[in-house]
Design an enzyme around this catalytic site. Structure first.
Site, short mmCIF file in Angstrom:
data_model
loop_
_atom_site.label_atom_id
_atom_site.label_comp_id
_atom_site.label_asym_id
_atom_site.label_seq_id
_atom_site.Cartn_x
_atom_site.Cartn_y
_atom_site.Cartn_z
N ASP A 1 -8.10 -2.01 8.17
CA ASP A 1 -6.99 -2.06 7.21
C ASP A 1 -7.20 -3.20 6.23
O ASP A 1 -8.02 -4.08 6.45
CB ASP A 1 -5.66 -2.22 7.97
CG ASP A 1 -4.50 -1.65 7.18
OD1 ASP A 1 -4.71 -1.28 6.02
OD2 ASP A 1 -3.38 -1.60 7.72
N HIS B 1 -3.48 9.85 4.47
CA HIS B 1 -2.63 8.69 4.15
C HIS B 1 -3.07 7.96 2.89
O HIS B 1 -2.24 7.63 2.04
CB HIS B 1 -2.62 7.75 5.36
CG HIS B 1 -1.85 6.49 5.17
ND1 HIS B 1 -0.49 6.48 4.93
CD2 HIS B 1 -2.23 5.18 5.17
CE1 HIS B 1 -0.08 5.23 4.80
NE2 HIS B 1 -1.12 4.42 4.94
FE1 N7H Z 1 -0.99 2.33 4.95
N1 N7H Z 1 -3.37 3.43 9.00
O1 N7H Z 1 -3.89 2.84 9.89
O2 N7H Z 1 -3.42 4.64 8.96
N2 N7H Z 1 -2.97 2.32 5.47
N3 N7H Z 1 -0.47 2.38 6.91
N4 N7H Z 1 0.99 2.24 4.42
N5 N7H Z 1 -1.50 2.21 3.00
C1 N7H Z 1 -4.02 2.20 4.62
O3 N7H Z 1 -7.12 0.71 2.25
C2 N7H Z 1 -1.30 2.56 8.00
C3 N7H Z 1 2.04 2.19 5.26
C4 N7H Z 1 -0.63 2.18 1.91
O4 N7H Z 1 -5.39 2.18 -2.28
C5 N7H Z 1 -5.25 2.27 5.33
O5 N7H Z 1 -6.40 -0.93 3.45
C6 N7H Z 1 -0.50 2.51 9.20
C7 N7H Z 1 3.28 2.21 4.52
C8 N7H Z 1 -1.37 2.03 0.69
O6 N7H Z 1 -6.54 3.59 -1.08
C9 N7H Z 1 -4.94 2.43 6.64
C10 N7H Z 1 0.79 2.31 8.81
C11 N7H Z 1 2.92 2.30 3.19
C12 N7H Z 1 -2.71 1.97 1.06
C13 N7H Z 1 -3.48 2.50 6.75
C14 N7H Z 1 0.81 2.25 7.37
C15 N7H Z 1 1.47 2.30 3.14
C16 N7H Z 1 -2.76 2.10 2.51
C17 N7H Z 1 -6.65 2.24 4.74
C18 N7H Z 1 2.04 2.19 9.62
C19 N7H Z 1 3.79 2.38 1.96
C20 N7H Z 1 -3.91 1.79 0.12
C21 N7H Z 1 -7.24 0.88 4.61
C22 N7H Z 1 2.05 1.80 10.87
C23 N7H Z 1 4.87 3.11 1.89
C24 N7H Z 1 -4.36 3.13 -0.40
C25 N7H Z 1 -6.90 0.19 3.33
C26 N7H Z 1 -5.53 2.96 -1.35
C27 N7H Z 1 -3.94 2.07 3.24
C28 N7H Z 1 -2.72 2.76 7.90
C29 N7H Z 1 1.96 2.07 6.64
C30 N7H Z 1 0.73 2.30 1.98
C31 N7H Z 1 -5.97 2.53 7.76
C32 N7H Z 1 -0.96 2.67 10.63
C33 N7H Z 1 4.69 2.16 5.10
C34 N7H Z 1 -0.80 1.92 -0.70
#
Ligand code: N7H
Length: 498
Positions: free
Chosen positions: A218, A354
């Site tokens: 992440d 996601h």
């Molecule tokens: Fe997410 N995951 O493990 O699946 N997220 N996220 N997120 N997220 C991202 O690029 C995760 C949540 C965004 O620019 C990665 O850093 C989990 C909320 C955005 O390519 C992974 C949870 C919101 C991005 C996860 C969670 C977002 C992003 C890829 C909750 C907003 C960047 C690694 C437990 C409403 C997208 C990375 C881009 C990336 C995970 C929550 C938003 C692995 C487990 C609540 C904007």
């Protein structure tokens, strides 16, 4: 890291160097916003002001504790220097003591302090997250004004503010929290606030240190800021500082801001539980059975298609069938994708994955829409223990763990709230004109208001993208949150302190 674990020993190379001659006053902006405070551990300490005039007086002595962007950058420099020195002597790098404090207020906090915050304008901030919870899709009882989200008790009370204290270790952070409590005379009759709840987050141990609890790397993709991040790596185009900071170029309400709002940023906080054994079981049950893939590879591929990245961090848009750890570790390549190779088929990356839902890149930009104003800077941290053997055996969560999600933006309505409601929760998004099958909700964070069943997601199997998978369970469960504003240092000193 889960959402940017700005770890003291980052395993992910920082994507862009930050420049101190940015034209921004880095001594006036709170450190967590642009640079992230370096951390192995971080406590979010939520409070309710009980005596506003006394709080303002106590606050005067608190302001010098607040870490600025300039200081956070210096901390990072010091960490790098120490690391190099240790490595130069052939030693394993040791962690140096570092601690950082930031503070943010909710609309209710400003009301209690008698500060008129209407020019902050943001409708999400002004109603607060509890009243927004039903529209965010959180579970609860009742409806409309009488809706009560199924949240932890602390978050059902009025939260006025949050101290964010991060550092290298529990003792360093705990000591700083004691210092803060002393300043506000907590535990005496002269106390000026009441603690509501404090939640400790910790970076995961060992080789999982930059990974969230489902196991995915992440903190890879965050917007780079024009003038602040020098040499931004190839990837989504840099955004103006006003996408994150109020009063700067790119802030949609720049001309309406009052002086004390300049250089502040909105913080959206969500306390999110993750049901890891249940998620793993879902991934394993639905593993892809393609020629040449072992069971584990089939499961890894299916999981990668839910997230849009492999556990290593490699984006499936660039490496759709096999993980590529070298690509994942290369900051010049690991964010350089746009979903532009296919707008009408889901061979590379499912529409609902996601990272595609939360930053759709060419899905909207190629249709002529700018998504700059929808970008957020994520600064979160994991909480809770590693999955135990008993949980693995029973395929059931027995201990609370998940993500303390935190993100900064100059508009919550365009940032966090929009991403959650209009993209992640919308089964029809992205809506490319040639999209043949309904994408479904974001399998990681998507929620359908009032419904337990989250419908179906398409595109999990690259060869038969129309074949849907049922999302009849949910693995990320909101247990609370609030919308805050993180003022500039000048505003802390001149507008909030007495
Ligand atoms: Fe997410 N995951 O493990 O699946 N997220 N996220 N997120 N997220 C991202 O690029 C995760 C949540 C965004 O620019 C990665 O850093 C989990 C909320 C955005 O390519 C992974 C949870 C919101 C991005 C996860 C969670 C977002 C992003 C890829 C909750 C907003 C960047 C690694 C437990 C409403 C997208 C990375 C881009 C990336 C995970 C929550 C938003 C692995 C487990 C609540 C904007």
């Amino acid at each position: 890291m889960a959402h940017v674990q700005s770890d003291t020993t980052p395993t992910v190379p920082s994507p862009a160097e930050s420049t101190p001659d940015s034209g921004l006053d880095l001594r006036n902006i709170q450190g967590d916003i642009l640079s992230g405070m370096p951390k192995k551990t971080e406590t979010f300490y939520f409070f309710q002001i009980t005596d506003a005039p006394t709080f303002r007086q106590h606050f005067r002595n608190f302001v010098p504790l607040v870490k600025t962007v300039a200081q956070a950058l210096k901390d990072r420099d010091d960490i790098d220097k120490h690391k190099k020195k240790d490595e130069g002597h052939g030693n394993k790098p040791h962690v140096i003591p570092i601690v950082g404090v930031n503070v943010s207020f909710s609309h209710f906090g400003f009301q209690k302090l008698g500060i008129d915050d209407t020019k902050l304008i943001d409708p999400a901030f002004l109603i607060g997250q509890r009243r927004d919870a039903q529209d965010l899709g959180d579970k609860g009882t009742g409806d409309g004004d009488s809706f009560v989200p199924d949240w932890d008790d602390g978050f059902k009370q009025d939260i006025h503010g949050v101290f964010i204290v991060s550092g290298d270790s529990h003792p360093t952070v705990d000591k700083k929290i004691q210092d803060i409590e002393k300043l506000f005379k907590i535990g005496t009759n002269a106390a000026s606030y009441k603690k509501i709840v404090s939640i400790r987050g910790d970076v995961r141990p060992g080789d999982q240190s930059a990974h969230e609890h489902f196991g995915y790397l992440d903190g890879v993709s965050n917007p780079t800021i024009i003038g602040f991040d020098k040499n931004p790596p190839p990837g989504p185009k840099p955004v103006q500082a006003g996408v994150i900071l109020l009063g700067q170029e790119g802030d949609q309400n720049k001309n309406d801001r009052e002086p004390w709002m300049i250089d502040g940023s909105f913080l959206a906080f969500r306390h999110l539980l993750q049901n890891v054994p249940e998620f793993d079981e879902f991934v394993n049950k639905n593993r892809l059975q393609l020629p040449g893939l072992t069971e584990k590879e089939g499961a890894d591929l299916f999981g990668a298609r839910l997230v849009g990245r492999w556990k290593s961090g490699a984006p499936v848009d660039l490496t759709p069938f096999i993980d590529d750890p070298d690509l994942a570790a290369n900051p010049l390549r690991n964010n350089n994708f746009h979903f532009s190779a296919e707008r009408d088929f889901q061979k590379l990356c499912p529409f609902a994955a996601h990272v595609r839902k939360t930053n759709p890149r060419a899905d909207l930009e190629e249709l002529g829409f700018s998504i700059d104003r929808n970008r957020i800077l994520r600064r979160g941290i994991q909480f809770g223990p590693e999955v135990t053997r008993a949980e693995r055996q029973q395929k059931k969560t027995l201990h609370r763990r998940g993500l303390l999600f935190a993100c900064y933006q100059s508009s919550i309505a365009n940032g966090f709230q929009f991403i959650q409601k209009s993209w992640a929760n919308n089964p029809n998004f992205p809506f490319g004109e040639q999209t043949p099958e309904t994408p479904g909700v974001d399998p990681i964070i998507g929620q359908l208001r009032g419904q337990t069943d989250r419908g179906q997601m398409s595109g999990t199997n690259p060869n038969t993208p129309a074949t849907p998978v049922s999302l009849n369970d949910i693995w990320v469960i909101p247990r609370g949150g609030e919308y805050f504003f993180s003022p500039s240092i000048k505003a802390l000193r001149e507008t909030i302190a007495a």
